[in-house]
Scaffold this motif. Structure first.
Motif, PDB file in Angstrom:
ATOM      1  N   ASN A  59       2.887  -4.408   5.244  1.00  0.00           N
ATOM      2  CA  ASN A  59       3.572  -3.909   4.288  1.00  0.00           C
ATOM      3  C   ASN A  59       3.551  -2.342   4.154  1.00  0.00           C
ATOM      4  OD1 ASN A  59       4.703  -6.553   3.749  1.00  0.00           O
ATOM      5  ND2 ASN A  59       3.192  -6.872   2.544  1.00  0.00           N
ATOM      6  N   MET A  60       2.611  -1.713   4.713  1.00  0.00           N
ATOM      7  CA  MET A  60       2.601  -0.403   4.277  1.00  0.00           C
ATOM      8  C   MET A  60       3.716   0.481   5.114  1.00  0.00           C
ATOM      9  SD  MET A  60      -0.834   1.951   4.763  1.00  0.00           S
ATOM     10  CE  MET A  60      -1.487   1.432   6.451  1.00  0.00           C
ATOM     11  N   ASN A  61       4.388   1.443   4.166  1.00  0.00           N
ATOM     12  CA  ASN A  61       5.507   2.162   4.992  1.00  0.00           C
ATOM     13  C   ASN A  61       4.862   3.222   5.893  1.00  0.00           C
ATOM     14  OD1 ASN A  61       4.631   4.530   3.687  1.00  0.00           O
ATOM     15  ND2 ASN A  61       5.946   3.676   1.728  1.00  0.00           N
ATOM     16  N   SER A  62       5.901   3.924   6.742  1.00  0.00           N
ATOM     17  CA  SER A  62       5.428   4.707   7.826  1.00  0.00           C
ATOM     18  C   SER A  62       4.942   6.214   7.069  1.00  0.00           C
ATOM     19  CB  SER A  62       6.729   4.958   8.593  1.00  0.00           C
ATOM     20  OG  SER A  62       7.832   5.446   7.995  1.00  0.00           O
ATOM     21  N   SER A  63       5.500   6.501   5.886  1.00  0.00           N
ATOM     22  CA  SER A  63       4.879   7.553   5.459  1.00  0.00           C
ATOM     23  C   SER A  63       3.422   7.314   5.066  1.00  0.00           C
ATOM     24  CB  SER A  63       5.590   7.980   4.184  1.00  0.00           C
ATOM     25  OG  SER A  63       5.161   8.898   3.492  1.00  0.00           O
ATOM     26  N   ALA A  64       2.891   6.221   4.504  1.00  0.00           N
ATOM     27  CA  ALA A  64       1.601   6.033   4.244  1.00  0.00           C
ATOM     28  C   ALA A  64       0.626   5.885   5.390  1.00  0.00           C
ATOM     29  CB  ALA A  64       1.376   4.695   3.020  1.00  0.00           C
ATOM     30  N   GLN A  65       1.127   5.287   6.441  1.00  0.00           N
ATOM     31  CA  GLN A  65       0.486   5.263   7.742  1.00  0.00           C
ATOM     32  C   GLN A  65       0.320   6.634   8.396  1.00  0.00           C
ATOM     33  OE1 GLN A  65       1.691   1.843  10.572  1.00  0.00           O
ATOM     34  NE2 GLN A  65       3.253   1.160   8.999  1.00  0.00           N
ATOM     35  N   ASN A  66       1.427   7.365   8.358  1.00  0.00           N
ATOM     36  CA  ASN A  66       1.181   8.602   9.068  1.00  0.00           C
ATOM     37  C   ASN A  66       0.014   9.531   8.071  1.00  0.00           C
ATOM     38  OD1 ASN A  66       2.866   8.849  11.235  1.00  0.00           O
ATOM     39  ND2 ASN A  66       4.787   8.680   9.870  1.00  0.00           N
ATOM     40  N   LYS A  67       0.133   9.261   7.008  1.00  0.00           N
ATOM     41  CA  LYS A  67      -0.864   9.912   6.087  1.00  0.00           C
ATOM     42  C   LYS A  67      -2.243   9.586   6.308  1.00  0.00           C
ATOM     43  CE  LYS A  67       0.035  12.001   2.398  1.00  0.00           C
ATOM     44  NZ  LYS A  67       0.344  12.795   1.108  1.00  0.00           N
ATOM     45  N   ILE A  68      -2.586   8.533   6.860  1.00  0.00           N
ATOM     46  CA  ILE A  68      -3.860   7.803   6.896  1.00  0.00           C
ATOM     47  C   ILE A  68      -4.192   8.478   8.623  1.00  0.00           C
ATOM     48  CG2 ILE A  68      -3.468   5.701   7.783  1.00  0.00           C
ATOM     49  CD1 ILE A  68      -5.726   4.770   5.941  1.00  0.00           C
ATOM     50  N   LEU A  69      -3.422   8.668   9.269  1.00  0.00           N
ATOM     51  CA  LEU A  69      -3.884   8.888  10.686  1.00  0.00           C
ATOM     52  C   LEU A  69      -4.980   9.910  10.845  1.00  0.00           C
ATOM     53  CD1 LEU A  69      -0.468   9.323  12.891  1.00  0.00           C
ATOM     54  CD2 LEU A  69      -2.615   7.571  12.818  1.00  0.00           C
ATOM     55  N   LYS A  70      -5.034  11.131  10.010  1.00  0.00           N
ATOM     56  CA  LYS A  70      -5.937  12.102  10.324  1.00  0.00           C
ATOM     57  C   LYS A  70      -7.307  11.488  10.028  1.00  0.00           C
ATOM     58  CE  LYS A  70      -7.560  16.667   8.986  1.00  0.00           C
ATOM     59  NZ  LYS A  70      -7.610  17.207  10.469  1.00  0.00           N
ATOM     60  N   ILE A 130       0.717  -1.228  -0.126  1.00  0.00           N
ATOM     61  CA  ILE A 130       0.066  -0.146  -0.061  1.00  0.00           C
ATOM     62  C   ILE A 130       1.006   1.301  -0.006  1.00  0.00           C
ATOM     63  CG2 ILE A 130      -1.810   1.375   1.288  1.00  0.00           C
ATOM     64  CD1 ILE A 130      -2.727  -1.332   2.654  1.00  0.00           C
ATOM     65  N   LEU A 131       0.995   2.136  -1.040  1.00  0.00           N
ATOM     66  CA  LEU A 131       1.690   3.144  -1.179  1.00  0.00           C
ATOM     67  C   LEU A 131       0.974   4.479  -0.653  1.00  0.00           C
ATOM     68  CD1 LEU A 131       2.890   2.290  -4.834  1.00  0.00           C
ATOM     69  CD2 LEU A 131       4.066   1.772  -2.611  1.00  0.00           C
ATOM     70  N   THR A 132       1.804   5.602  -0.525  1.00  0.00           N
ATOM     71  CA  THR A 132       1.092   6.831  -0.278  1.00  0.00           C
ATOM     72  C   THR A 132       0.104   7.249  -1.075  1.00  0.00           C
ATOM     73  OG1 THR A 132       3.455   7.577   0.912  1.00  0.00           O
ATOM     74  CG2 THR A 132       1.959   9.505   0.402  1.00  0.00           C
ATOM     75  N   ALA A 133       0.341   6.912  -2.505  1.00  0.00           N
ATOM     76  CA  ALA A 133      -0.582   7.330  -3.399  1.00  0.00           C
ATOM     77  C   ALA A 133      -1.827   6.677  -3.250  1.00  0.00           C
ATOM     78  CB  ALA A 133       0.023   7.043  -4.885  1.00  0.00           C
ATOM     79  N   ASP A 134      -2.005   5.400  -2.687  1.00  0.00           N
ATOM     80  CA  ASP A 134      -3.287   4.670  -2.432  1.00  0.00           C
ATOM     81  C   ASP A 134      -3.962   5.518  -1.352  1.00  0.00           C
ATOM     82  OD1 ASP A 134      -2.664   2.579  -4.221  1.00  0.00           O
ATOM     83  OD2 ASP A 134      -1.281   1.601  -2.910  1.00  0.00           O
ATOM     84  N   VAL A 135      -3.198   5.883  -0.326  1.00  0.00           N
ATOM     85  CA  VAL A 135      -3.699   6.642   0.727  1.00  0.00           C
ATOM     86  C   VAL A 135      -4.334   7.992   0.566  1.00  0.00           C
ATOM     87  CG1 VAL A 135      -3.446   7.344   3.245  1.00  0.00           C
ATOM     88  CG2 VAL A 135      -2.233   5.456   2.636  1.00  0.00           C
ATOM     89  N   ASP A 136      -3.686   8.575  -0.549  1.00  0.00           N
ATOM     90  CA  ASP A 136      -4.218   9.731  -1.121  1.00  0.00           C
ATOM     91  C   ASP A 136      -5.555   9.515  -1.711  1.00  0.00           C
ATOM     92  OD1 ASP A 136      -2.013  11.217  -0.173  1.00  0.00           O
ATOM     93  OD2 ASP A 136      -0.998  10.959  -2.099  1.00  0.00           O
ATOM     94  N   ASP A 137      -5.518   8.541  -2.379  1.00  0.00           N
ATOM     95  CA  ASP A 137      -6.703   8.174  -3.092  1.00  0.00           C
ATOM     96  C   ASP A 137      -7.822   7.840  -2.184  1.00  0.00           C
ATOM     97  OD1 ASP A 137      -8.126   7.341  -6.009  1.00  0.00           O
ATOM     98  OD2 ASP A 137      -8.291   5.667  -4.824  1.00  0.00           O
ATOM     99  N   LEU A 138      -7.590   7.082  -1.032  1.00  0.00           N
ATOM    100  CA  LEU A 138      -8.569   6.858  -0.222  1.00  0.00           C
ATOM    101  C   LEU A 138      -9.206   8.022   0.541  1.00  0.00           C
ATOM    102  CD1 LEU A 138      -8.158   4.030   2.475  1.00  0.00           C
ATOM    103  CD2 LEU A 138      -8.844   6.321   3.181  1.00  0.00           C
TER     104      LEU A 138
END
Length: 315
Positions: free
Chosen positions: A116-127, A85-93
């Protein structure tokens, strides 16, 4: 109902989410932890159907069929294909959480193999997890939570799917896997994981590998024997060997905990040693794809088994 749906509907995890739906108390986000990564995405679909379907996941209606095909407008899956799961996926979500559901009461988001989600993607989904828009439900599936940030884990409702019991597996699979003797064998070696049972049932070479794993645990006593047993391992199929060794370790652990382990040699393993070996094998399983030196991998696994066996005997 197919066997996969039957298995998931027998779990406490399914009953918990079904109860939440009935009471109108569905969480905005669930973390569903299941060690069976191969079928995790399919398991998550069963939960998505439960939430979206008027018939509590009937499996036959238009909504259920579209979710199975990952084509339902109010249910988005990440990643789109196998991978992280990439940062781009989280942006789309995040962008889609602000769009009202088209036909359902909830807009669903399914994230598979989130370990397998990196910390950047995890931090982005926090809000989004902290302040979810109305009518949003996020299903996060992971084989374990060790790589997930504490801040993510604290903002979701965690539900575990432990390994399935032998009886539950047999009842669900007997209609699909008709050779009862082979099925019983696969279940006994499968460690409660559907992917293991299916692979063992279908693999003609699996019994040979399983017998080698049994012999290594029971008979390998010293480092002098490492080269002997290492020479017996099929280096071209290290993934299969590691998977079978994990199955055997968990089988021994299960019998040990139940007080049913009658093998004197295997009783030399403490419960802590078996758990440590399982963790070691999981690490090797994740790294074997990036290691070109299969001989070194095989040797390190065998040395690791001996190290944990004797280390825990001294504690």
């Amino acid at each position: 109902m197919n066997y996969l749906e039957e298995l998931i509907k027998s779990t406490n995890a399914y009953k918990i989410i079904k109860g939440d739906k009935k009471r109108g108390t569905l969480s905005h986000a669930y973390l569903i932890v299941c060690p069976d990564g191969e079928f995790l995405r399919d398991y998550l679909k069963v939960f998505a159907k439960l939430i979206a379907c008027d018939g509590d996941g009937c499996g036959n209606c238009r909504v259920c069929r579209l979710i199975s095909e990952e084509k339902y407008a109010d249910c988005s899956f990440y990643p789109e294909k196998d991978g992280k799961i990439l940062t781009a996926d989280v942006d789309d979500l995040i962008s889609k959480t602000y769009i009202k559901p088209i036909e359902n009461a909830k807009r669903l988001f399914v994230l598979s193999n989130a370990e397998n989600m990196n910390s950047s993607a995890q931090n982005k989904i926090l809000k989004t997890l902290e302040e979810p828009p109305e009518n949003v439900c996020i299903l996060i599936g992971a084989t374990g939570d060790y790589t997930l940030l504490p801040t993510v884990k604290s903002r979701v409702k965690r539900i575990d799917i432990p390994p399935f019991g032998d009886k539950v597996l047999k009842n669900a699979l007997i209609g699909e896997f008709t050779d009862i003797k082979k099925l019983d064998k696969a279940i006994s070696l499968g460690g409660g994981r559907l992917s293991n049972v299916k692979r063992i049932y279908e693999d003609k070479q699996i019994e040979k590998t399983a017998d080698l794993c049994k012999e290594i645990l029971a008979k390998m006593k010293s480092s002098k024997e490492v080269l002997v047993y290492s020479s017996k391992i099929d280096k071209e199929n290290m993934t299969a060997f590691i998977a079978e060794m994990k199955v055997e370790v968990m089988r021994v652990l299960k019998l040990k905990r139940a007080g049913l382990l009658n093998d004197t040699d295997l009783n030399e393993f403490k419960i802590g040693a078996l758990l440590a070996i399982e963790d070691m094998l999981s690490a090797k399983e994740r790294s074997v794809a990036f290691s070109a030196n299969t001989q070194m991998t095989a040797d390190s696994i065998l040395f690791g088994i001996l190290e944990e066996k004797y280390r825990w005997q001294k504690l």
